[in-house]
Motif scaffolding. Structure first.
Motif, PDB file in Angstrom:
ATOM      1  N   GLY A 252       5.410   1.710   2.310  1.00 21.88           N
ATOM      2  CA  GLY A 252       4.857   3.005   1.895  1.00 21.88           C
ATOM      3  C   GLY A 252       4.094   2.939   0.580  1.00 21.88           C
ATOM      4  N   LYS A 253       3.612   1.727   0.224  1.00 16.25           N
ATOM      5  CA  LYS A 253       2.904   1.574  -1.039  1.00 16.25           C
ATOM      6  C   LYS A 253       1.549   0.891  -0.842  1.00 16.25           C
ATOM      7  N   TYR A 254       0.715   1.046  -1.857  1.00 15.01           N
ATOM      8  CA  TYR A 254      -0.592   0.391  -1.837  1.00 15.01           C
ATOM      9  C   TYR A 254      -0.895  -0.149  -3.229  1.00 15.01           C
ATOM     10  N   VAL A 255      -1.807  -1.098  -3.292  1.00 11.08           N
ATOM     11  CA  VAL A 255      -2.307  -1.634  -4.562  1.00 11.08           C
ATOM     12  C   VAL A 255      -3.797  -1.334  -4.640  1.00 11.08           C
ATOM     13  N   GLY A 256      -4.197  -0.767  -5.757  1.00  7.34           N
ATOM     14  CA  GLY A 256      -5.621  -0.450  -5.914  1.00  7.34           C
ATOM     15  C   GLY A 256      -6.028  -0.403  -7.375  1.00  7.34           C
ATOM     16  N   ALA A 257      -7.302  -0.659  -7.621  1.00 10.89           N
ATOM     17  CA  ALA A 257      -7.876  -0.480  -8.962  1.00 10.89           C
ATOM     18  C   ALA A 257      -8.274   0.996  -9.066  1.00 10.89           C
ATOM     19  N   VAL A 264      -5.344  -1.594 -12.513  1.00 10.91           N
ATOM     20  CA  VAL A 264      -4.832  -1.938 -11.180  1.00 10.91           C
ATOM     21  C   VAL A 264      -3.349  -1.585 -11.137  1.00 10.91           C
ATOM     22  N   VAL A 265      -2.954  -0.773 -10.159  1.00 11.28           N
ATOM     23  CA  VAL A 265      -1.574  -0.296 -10.067  1.00 11.28           C
ATOM     24  C   VAL A 265      -1.065  -0.413  -8.632  1.00 11.28           C
ATOM     25  N   GLU A 266       0.263  -0.394  -8.495  1.00 14.28           N
ATOM     26  CA  GLU A 266       0.898  -0.282  -7.190  1.00 14.28           C
ATOM     27  C   GLU A 266       1.568   1.080  -7.129  1.00 14.28           C
ATOM     28  N   ARG A 267       1.151   1.883  -6.175  1.00 14.73           N
ATOM     29  CA  ARG A 267       1.634   3.256  -6.100  1.00 14.73           C
ATOM     30  C   ARG A 267       2.094   3.589  -4.692  1.00 14.73           C
ATOM     31  N   SER A 268       2.894   4.682  -4.631  1.00 15.94           N
ATOM     32  CA  SER A 268       3.336   5.196  -3.344  1.00 15.94           C
ATOM     33  C   SER A 268       2.193   5.966  -2.691  1.00 15.94           C
ATOM     34  N   LEU A 269       2.191   5.946  -1.357  1.00 21.40           N
ATOM     35  CA  LEU A 269       1.146   6.677  -0.639  1.00 21.40           C
ATOM     36  C   LEU A 269       1.116   8.148  -1.021  1.00 21.40           C
ATOM     37  N   ASP A 270       2.308   8.748  -1.247  1.00 19.41           N
ATOM     38  CA  ASP A 270       2.330  10.170  -1.547  1.00 19.41           C
ATOM     39  C   ASP A 270       1.961  10.450  -3.012  1.00 19.41           C
ATOM     40  N   TRP A 271       1.770   9.426  -3.820  1.00 19.52           N
ATOM     41  CA  TRP A 271       1.280   9.664  -5.191  1.00 19.52           C
ATOM     42  C   TRP A 271      -0.156  10.151  -5.139  1.00 19.52           C
ATOM     43  N   ASP A 272      -0.950   9.579  -4.222  1.00 15.54           N
ATOM     44  CA  ASP A 272      -2.320  10.035  -3.998  1.00 15.54           C
ATOM     45  C   ASP A 272      -2.663   9.757  -2.531  1.00 15.54           C
ATOM     46  N   ARG A 273      -2.383  10.736  -1.712  1.00 13.86           N
ATOM     47  CA  ARG A 273      -2.477  10.541  -0.253  1.00 13.86           C
ATOM     48  C   ARG A 273      -3.884  10.159   0.151  1.00 13.86           C
ATOM     49  N   PRO A 274      -4.073   8.991   0.835  1.00 14.42           N
ATOM     50  CA  PRO A 274      -5.414   8.582   1.285  1.00 14.42           C
ATOM     51  C   PRO A 274      -5.905   9.459   2.431  1.00 14.42           C
ATOM     52  N   SER A 275      -7.226   9.382   2.652  1.00 18.91           N
ATOM     53  CA  SER A 275      -7.805  10.168   3.745  1.00 18.91           C
ATOM     54  C   SER A 275      -7.628   9.501   5.084  1.00 18.91           C
ATOM     55  N   GLY A 276      -7.589   8.153   5.071  1.00 20.80           N
ATOM     56  CA  GLY A 276      -7.426   7.430   6.326  1.00 20.80           C
ATOM     57  C   GLY A 276      -7.259   5.950   6.063  1.00 20.80           C
ATOM     58  N   ALA A 277      -7.263   5.163   7.152  1.00 24.61           N
ATOM     59  CA  ALA A 277      -7.083   3.714   7.029  1.00 24.61           C
ATOM     60  C   ALA A 277      -7.819   3.006   8.158  1.00 24.61           C
ATOM     61  N   VAL A 278      -8.192   1.739   7.892  1.00 24.15           N
ATOM     62  CA  VAL A 278      -8.833   0.906   8.907  1.00 24.15           C
ATOM     63  C   VAL A 278      -8.109  -0.436   8.945  1.00 24.15           C
ATOM     64  N   ARG A 279      -8.123  -1.069  10.122  1.00 19.91           N
ATOM     65  CA  ARG A 279      -7.459  -2.362  10.283  1.00 19.91           C
ATOM     66  C   ARG A 279      -8.511  -3.388  10.693  1.00 19.91           C
ATOM     67  N   ILE A 280      -8.561  -4.466   9.908  1.00 21.46           N
ATOM     68  CA  ILE A 280      -9.536  -5.525  10.164  1.00 21.46           C
ATOM     69  C   ILE A 280      -8.885  -6.769  10.729  1.00 21.46           C
ATOM     70  N   LEU A 281      -7.658  -7.043  10.386  1.00 17.94           N
ATOM     71  CA  LEU A 281      -6.963  -8.237  10.869  1.00 17.94           C
ATOM     72  C   LEU A 281      -6.602  -8.135  12.339  1.00 17.94           C
TER      73      LEU A 281
END
Length: 281
Positions: A252-257, A264-281
């Motif tokens: 339930g976390k992400y790393v972003g600048a 650069v921080v590691e935060r919970s998704l609900d700290w700043d809810r993203p609009s969406g996600a994509v999968r490349i792998l």
């Protein structure tokens, strides 16, 4: 012959009548003169003449010039003295005005600084209050999301599944940059912007991504935020026009600048809810 005949007579010899008449006339004239002189009606004024030193034209002209020059000098000195006093009065008045102006300006500046300080303190207090409320709200949302994820079928794996393979390399690299600075346009090694960090993380898995966030979020396939896997790219904004991206690291976390203030921080998704996600792998 008489016995006294031989003795000279002591009687004064008789004067002749002509001499007597002359003397009488002289005496009468003298007496007349005295009488006339003594008579007030006949008295004539006696005038006494005092001789004064003669003044020449040269003496008068020199004295007059000296007097005029002295008078002019005295007048000029008086004018100069009055002018000096007027200048002193004007200078004193101007100095008083300048002092008052400086005092008013200092007071105005001090008042402006005081108000600015109060406004800054009020702003910081409001930010702190808003941050506290936001954290409380996110904590509540996180608890709700955790409960929902654990109760949904297969939902819990999206927050707890460990990263493997290429995803593990991406996640490990992203987490290693936590604490680095945020600088717009930076691509490492000690400073990043959001898309620069994501691009470098995917390069660890041998995948070349576009440089900007909008192009990165347009790649791969769109996935639900309820079905995330480590290594997925999170985006904010629309998929084709996102303004921010980060790497989902699991749990339930992400790393972003994030921004210049956080880096650069590691935060919970609900700290700043993203609009969406994509999968490349």
């Amino acid at each position: 012959m008489s016995h006294t005949a031989h003795i000279p007579s002591h009687r004064k010899p008789r004067r002749s009548s002509s001499k007597l008449a002359l003397r009488a006339g002289v005496a009468g004239g003298v007496l007349s003169t005295i009488a006339v002189a003594a008579s007030p009606a006949q008295a004539e004024p006696v005038t006494e003449t005092v001789e004064m030193p003669a003044l020449t034209n040269v003496d008068l002209s020199g004295a007059l010039s000296t007097a005029v020059a002295a008078s002019a000098e005295a007048t000029q000195q008086d004018v100069l003295l009055q002018d000096l006093r007027a200048q002193e009065d004007a200078a004193a008045t101007q100095a008083a005005k300048d002092a008052k102006k400086a005092k008013d300006e200092a007071e105005r500046k001090a008042e402006a600084e005081r108000k600015a300080k109060e406004a800054e303190e009020a702003r910081k207090a409001e930010e702190a209050r808003a941050e506290a409320q936001d954290r409380a709200s996110r904590t509540s949302e996180r608890s709700s999301l955790s409960t929902t994820s654990s109760s949904s079928a297969g939902g819990g794996s999206s927050y707890s599944a460990p990263a493997t393979g290429s995803a593990a390399a991406i996640v490990a690299f992203a987490r290693a940059q936590v604490g680095d600075a945020y600088v717009m346009g930076a691509t490492g090694p000690n400073a990043w912007d959001c898309s620069g960090l994501v691009q470098a993380a995917y390069r660890q898995a041998g995948i070349d991504l576009p440089r900007v966030s909008g192009a990165q979020s347009s790649m791969g396939t769109s996935v639900s935020l309820d079905n995330l896997q480590p290594g997925d790219i999170l985006y904010w904004g629309s998929r084709s026009g996102s303004y921010h991206v980060a790497v989902y690291v699991g749990g339930g976390k992400y790393v972003g600048a994030q921004n210049p203030s956080t880096g650069v921080v590691e935060r919970s998704l609900d700290w700043d809810r993203p609009s969406g996600a994509v999968r490349i792998l």
